[in-house]
Write a protein that holds these residues in place. Structure first.
Motif, PDB file in Angstrom:
ATOM      1  N   LEU A  52      -2.819 -10.107  49.183  1.00 16.51           N
ATOM      2  CA  LEU A  52      -2.590  -9.570  50.109  1.00 16.51           C
ATOM      3  C   LEU A  52      -1.878 -10.159  51.204  1.00 16.51           C
ATOM      4  N   THR A  53      -0.407  -9.737  51.829  1.00 18.16           N
ATOM      5  CA  THR A  53       0.265  -9.893  52.840  1.00 18.16           C
ATOM      6  C   THR A  53       0.143  -8.999  54.063  1.00 18.16           C
ATOM      7  N   LEU A  54       0.523  -9.360  55.290  1.00 17.21           N
ATOM      8  CA  LEU A  54       0.671  -8.748  56.369  1.00 17.21           C
ATOM      9  C   LEU A  54      -0.940  -7.935  56.729  1.00 17.21           C
ATOM     10  N   PRO A  55      -1.969  -8.763  56.694  1.00 17.30           N
ATOM     11  CA  PRO A  55      -3.134  -8.220  56.928  1.00 17.30           C
ATOM     12  C   PRO A  55      -3.333  -7.528  58.000  1.00 17.30           C
ATOM     13  N   ALA A  56      -2.261  -7.787  59.126  1.00 19.48           N
ATOM     14  CA  ALA A  56      -2.282  -7.161  60.401  1.00 19.48           C
ATOM     15  C   ALA A  56      -2.531  -5.639  60.257  1.00 19.48           C
ATOM     16  N   VAL A  57      -1.833  -5.142  59.205  1.00 16.10           N
ATOM     17  CA  VAL A  57      -1.563  -3.634  59.020  1.00 16.10           C
ATOM     18  C   VAL A  57      -3.102  -2.925  58.845  1.00 16.10           C
ATOM     19  N   TYR A  58      -3.920  -3.721  58.030  1.00 15.16           N
ATOM     20  CA  TYR A  58      -5.433  -3.045  57.926  1.00 15.16           C
ATOM     21  C   TYR A  58      -6.202  -3.646  59.072  1.00 15.16           C
ATOM     22  N   ARG A  59      -5.963  -4.675  59.813  1.00 16.96           N
ATOM     23  CA  ARG A  59      -6.696  -4.999  60.936  1.00 16.96           C
ATOM     24  C   ARG A  59      -6.556  -3.924  62.003  1.00 16.96           C
TER      25      ARG A  59
END
Length: 498
Positions: A52-59
């Protein structure tokens, strides 16, 4: 909601919080779209994305839809090194996760003095392309005047002292040849596009944002496998009282008075709705609507265009994972040009050895015990190839195993059993045309690398997931859910997250 992919579930949870009653109709017996797992004899494998990259999207999704943050629902782990690369000449390099200085030092040591500096300078330019395209390509609905994105290359030109002018790279391959000036660095760069089925010879220079995203935001793994992320999103939907109906195939989008009014299932059941959100590929949506969905001047997707898919070998190995083994190793093809030519045409009876990704998670949840290991090998392949042909499957399996020997010496002697998954399996699970995998949206390239807008010509019908703006990949699917929810809740004036 048509389909229970990651984009659809991201939209469903947000819409439910906004007060909508949401029902998801899924053709198969489970959620997650291509984010699935296989379990056998105590071994567990991700059969879709492994990182996973950019976990901020799911956060952000979890912050906006409930009290429990993402990290209370899954365990996120930064993968370090981010990746290990084995080049055709035998050179190897392990790249630290999210550390520019570490990456520069590693490349200098492995490839020679100056290699790291050239890569570091490339990352600075890639950041400029990212800053120019992040909002229109990830955080905002697709602009009505999308041609501004299609025509202007956001990757900056580089001053050439000898030429006394600035040279503007048009493709990713030109960046490698003109700016990196090392065949191995160029291969490293191009593999970031190839991983999404993009040919670096034709992919715009703006594809530089793909390696930049990994570098800037890190590479992450979810304990238990990426399928655990899909489970967490599904459970968040259930908590918000989203209803799921599995084994329910939508055959038609109902059209009443020029507006989407619900769906008709294979068994003849009709479900009325104020809005219909489709997480399906263009070919399937065309069959469901049988009418033009795009206005003149819109980004259009040929629903029957052939795009690459993935060939995967799941390995159950005897013997434990050695200490310090890299989570991800990329074994680069010995003849990249032949690989790309075959990927573009699928011509010939002898497929060349492809670039192979080897995933070896250090995760007890994925193996029978400490004396065994689960490994996933994958390569991008032509989805239009004859995957019913046993000889083709056998050749590709041998190619992947041969390449993986470079990452895991003595691999074949450790194999207890293996399972092979071709694009045909992806077709069965996701209904994507020929089992193809969508790529992220990219600027420039005359619009050929953009995806259709989330809104359609039929009022009330929306597109979500990897086949719509902003394209494929876990972060992009999650962002598409946020965009669709915003368009439904706030209306056409919605301009994205602030």
């Amino acid at each position: 909601m048509i389909g229970a992919g990651m984009g659809a579930m991201a939209a469903a949870a947000r819409l439910a919080v906004a007060g909508h009653r949401v029902v998801v109709y899924e053709r198969t017996d489970t959620y997650g779209g291509g984010v699935r797992r296989l379990e056998r004899d105590g071994f567990v494998f991700d059969t879709g994305p492994g990182l996973l990259t950019l976990p901020a999207v799911y956060r952000d999704l979890f912050v906006k839809t409930g009290k429990e943050p993402l990290e209370d629902c899954v365990e996120l782990v930064q993968v370090d090194p981010s990746s290990r690369h084995v080049f055709a000449d035998g050179t190897e390099v392990a790249l630290p996760n999210a550390s520019r200085a570490g990456v520069v030092a590693a490349l200098d040591e492995a490839l020679g003095a100056g290699a790291g500096e050239r890569w570091g300078e490339f990352l600075v330019r890639a950041r400029e392309a990212w800053d120019r395209t992040r909002r229109p390509l990830l955080e905002e609905p697709l602009w009505p005047n999308w041609r501004v994105l299609a025509e202007k290359e956001p990757y900056p030109g580089v001053p050439q002292r000898r030429l006394l002018r600035t040279r503007q790279a048009r493709t990713l391959s030109e960046i490698g040849a003109w700016e990196l000036r090392d065949e191995r660095l160029a291969t490293l760069l191009e593999s970031s596009a190839l991983a999404y089925g993009l040919d670096p010879r034709t992919a715009p220079a703006s594809a530089a944002v793909l390696p930049y995203m990994e570098h800037a935001f890190g590479t992450w793994y979810v304990r238990g496998g990426i399928r655990e992320l899909a489970r967490a999103v599904y459970e968040r939907c259930l908590q918000r009282r989203v209803e799921f109906v599995f084994d329910a195939e939508v055959m038609r989008v109902l059209d009443k008075d020029g507006r989407a009014a619900g769906v008709e299932l294979r068994d003849g059941t009709v479900a009325e709705a104020d809005h219909v959100v489709a997480d399906v590929d263009p070919a399937r949506l065309k069959v469901m609507t049988d009418r033009p969905l795009d206005k003149n001047g819109d980004v259009r997707a040929d629903p029957f265009t052939t795009r690459p898919g993935r060939f995967t070998v799941l390995l159950a190995l005897r013997g434990g994972r050695e200490a310090g083994a890299a989570h991800r190793t990329v074994v680069h093809a010995p003849d990249p040009e032949s690989e790309l030519d075959f990927l573009a045409s699928a011509d010939g009876d002898q497929p060349p050895p492809p670039t192979v990704t080897v995933l070896r998670p250090d995760d007890p949840a994925l193996r029978a015990d400490e004396g065994h290991e689960s490994v996933v090998l994958s390569a991008v392949v032509p989805s239009a190839a004859d995957w019913d042909e046993e000889s083709m499957v056998r050749q590709y399996t041998d190619h992947l195993l041969d390449a993986a020997e470079a990452a895991i010496p003595g691999l074949r002697d450790r194999v207890l059993w293996h399972e092979v998954r071709t694009p045909d399996d992806s077709d069965d699970e996701t209904s994507a045309f020929l089992g193809a995998v969508p790529a992220p949206a990219l600027a420039a390239g005359q619009g050929r690398f953009l995806h259709p807008a989330n809104t359609t010509r039929l009022p009330g019908l929306y597109r979500v997931g990897g086949w719509s703006h902003p394209g494929g990949g876990l972060p992009h699917a999650g962002m598409s859910g946020a965009l669709v929810a915003g368009l439904i809740v706030e209306g056409p004036e919605f301009r994205g997250s602030q």
